[in-house]
Motif scaffolding. Sequence first.
Motif, PDB file in Angstrom:
ATOM      1  N   ASN A  15      62.869  12.283  91.617  1.00  0.00           N
ATOM      2  CA  ASN A  15      63.004  13.486  90.798  1.00  0.00           C
ATOM      3  C   ASN A  15      63.101  14.766  91.605  1.00  0.00           C
ATOM      4  OD1 ASN A  15      62.695  12.326  88.029  1.00  0.00           O
ATOM      5  ND2 ASN A  15      60.826  11.554  88.973  1.00  0.00           N
ATOM      6  N   ASN A  16      63.369  14.668  92.892  1.00  0.00           N
ATOM      7  CA  ASN A  16      63.388  15.825  93.775  1.00  0.00           C
ATOM      8  C   ASN A  16      64.301  16.939  93.266  1.00  0.00           C
ATOM      9  OD1 ASN A  16      62.678  17.258  96.138  1.00  0.00           O
ATOM     10  ND2 ASN A  16      64.602  16.621  97.081  1.00  0.00           N
ATOM     11  N   ARG A  17      65.521  16.604  92.903  1.00  0.00           N
ATOM     12  CA  ARG A  17      66.489  17.617  92.454  1.00  0.00           C
ATOM     13  C   ARG A  17      65.991  18.334  91.201  1.00  0.00           C
ATOM     14  NH1 ARG A  17      70.307  17.562  88.837  1.00  0.00           N
ATOM     15  NH2 ARG A  17      70.201  15.342  88.458  1.00  0.00           N
ATOM     16  N   LEU A  18      65.445  17.573  90.250  1.00  0.00           N
ATOM     17  CA  LEU A  18      64.949  18.177  89.014  1.00  0.00           C
ATOM     18  C   LEU A  18      63.723  19.054  89.269  1.00  0.00           C
ATOM     19  CD1 LEU A  18      65.321  15.138  86.586  1.00  0.00           C
ATOM     20  CD2 LEU A  18      66.726  17.202  86.672  1.00  0.00           C
ATOM     21  N   LEU A  19      62.850  18.628  90.175  1.00  0.00           N
ATOM     22  CA  LEU A  19      61.662  19.420  90.495  1.00  0.00           C
ATOM     23  C   LEU A  19      62.042  20.731  91.162  1.00  0.00           C
ATOM     24  CD1 LEU A  19      59.371  16.528  91.706  1.00  0.00           C
ATOM     25  CD2 LEU A  19      59.045  17.905  89.649  1.00  0.00           C
TER      26      LEU A  19
END
Length: 80
Positions: A15-19
Motif C-alpha cells: 500500500n506504499n503508493r496509497l499511503l
Amino acid sequence: MARKIVSVSDFFEKNNRLLIKFGNSVLKKLSDEALITALAEKDPEKLAKVFKLLFELMSENTESSSADKLDELIGIYQEL
C-alpha cells in the motif's frame, strides 16, 4: 473462511503508493491557510486537536525539545 495474516512490512509494501498519496493529501490540507483559518473560526477545539496530534507526532519522530518543536511549528505556519 480464514483471514490471511499480513505482516506490517508486506502491508506497507503493498500500500506504499496509497499511503504516500494520503500523506500528501493531509499535508496539503494542513498547509491550506484558508482551511486552517476557517477551522479556527468554526471549531477551535478541532484545530487544537490537530495541533495536539502534530505535537505528538513530532515528539515521536524527533529528539528536540518541546520549545524547539513549538518554534518549528510556528515557523511553518508563519510561512503560509
